[in-house]
Design a protein around this motif. Sequence first.
Motif, PDB file in Angstrom:
ATOM      1  N   HIS A  17     -29.113 -27.065  -0.458  1.00 44.86           N
ATOM      2  CA  HIS A  17     -27.674 -27.306  -0.390  1.00 44.86           C
ATOM      3  C   HIS A  17     -26.996 -25.980  -0.052  1.00 44.86           C
ATOM      4  N   ASP A  19     -22.852 -24.463   1.185  1.00 42.26           N
ATOM      5  CA  ASP A  19     -21.468 -24.815   1.502  1.00 42.26           C
ATOM      6  C   ASP A  19     -21.157 -24.613   2.988  1.00 42.26           C
ATOM      7  N   ASP A  42     -26.077 -33.179   0.573  1.00 38.44           N
ATOM      8  CA  ASP A  42     -24.633 -32.994   0.556  1.00 38.44           C
ATOM      9  C   ASP A  42     -24.201 -32.931  -0.914  1.00 38.44           C
ATOM     10  N   ARG A  43     -22.911 -32.770  -1.176  1.00 35.80           N
ATOM     11  CA  ARG A  43     -22.435 -32.627  -2.567  1.00 35.80           C
ATOM     12  C   ARG A  43     -22.805 -33.826  -3.428  1.00 35.80           C
ATOM     13  N   ARG A  44     -22.647 -35.023  -2.857  1.00 35.23           N
ATOM     14  CA  ARG A  44     -22.954 -36.231  -3.617  1.00 35.23           C
ATOM     15  C   ARG A  44     -24.437 -36.290  -3.979  1.00 35.23           C
ATOM     16  N   LEU A  46     -26.461 -33.818  -4.212  1.00 41.63           N
ATOM     17  CA  LEU A  46     -26.763 -32.719  -5.130  1.00 41.63           C
ATOM     18  C   LEU A  46     -26.589 -33.163  -6.579  1.00 41.63           C
ATOM     19  N   CYS A  60     -24.239 -20.387  -1.451  1.00 45.79           N
ATOM     20  CA  CYS A  60     -22.804 -20.675  -1.488  1.00 45.79           C
ATOM     21  C   CYS A  60     -22.014 -19.372  -1.554  1.00 45.79           C
ATOM     22  N   SER A  64     -19.027 -23.731  -7.093  1.00 41.45           N
ATOM     23  CA  SER A  64     -18.172 -24.874  -7.430  1.00 41.45           C
ATOM     24  C   SER A  64     -18.744 -25.611  -8.631  1.00 41.45           C
ATOM     25  N   GLU A  66     -19.575 -28.722  -8.725  1.00 42.19           N
ATOM     26  CA  GLU A  66     -20.696 -29.560  -8.265  1.00 42.19           C
ATOM     27  C   GLU A  66     -21.989 -28.753  -8.210  1.00 42.19           C
ATOM     28  N   ILE A  67     -21.902 -27.562  -7.678  1.00 40.01           N
ATOM     29  CA  ILE A  67     -23.101 -26.728  -7.581  1.00 40.01           C
ATOM     30  C   ILE A  67     -23.595 -26.349  -8.968  1.00 40.01           C
TER      31      ILE A  67
END
Length: 192
Positions: A17, A19, A42-44, A46, A60, A64, A66-67
């Motif tokens: 992943h 950014d 992607d973020r979802r 992840l 990144c 964030s 999410e990460i």
Amino acid sequence: MSLTSPGGANRSLLLIHADDPQQANRLAVLGSHYGHRTRILDRRALLAEGEAADGLLISCRHLSAEIRIGLIERPALAKVLFCSRLSVAEQEVLLAKGVWLVPHGCSEQERIESWLTLARQLQMVLGDGVRREQDLQQQLEERRWVEQAKGQLMQRHALSEEAAYQLLRKTAMDQGKSLGVLARQLLQLLAS
């Protein structure tokens, strides 16, 4: 999870992943160069429970939510984070969760295999520490049971501390039990 490629070599799966899509592709190419299969998340993806993998590489500019969740919620995975902007507090939290930190962005010539090896070693060290802590907690709990059982024997049978301990010890040996197990059983019996 390792798969065998048509040539017979094992190919582990690396989740990736970033950014920046170019950075994600760069990591995927590097992973392939070292013989890994790669899958860009992607973020979802992840944040979702996905297929079993052997490593997670994240690059990144900013960490964030999410990460952070993606890194922390995957405890059994070797995790490497390429990020140059982390506070000391963030670094401490991530290291304690088994994330190997690389304090720069991923370059074209990055030796990701070395970073993955260090991430796996970090996981082993943390796992050993957790097991040792659990063992010490168990020993402490058993010690409490022994002290409580000894106190009950002293009170109920007018024994000295040494005599109560020797009685517990002899009974445990005769029954082939540990002192802690016998003490807990005795306390349970006396409580009922």
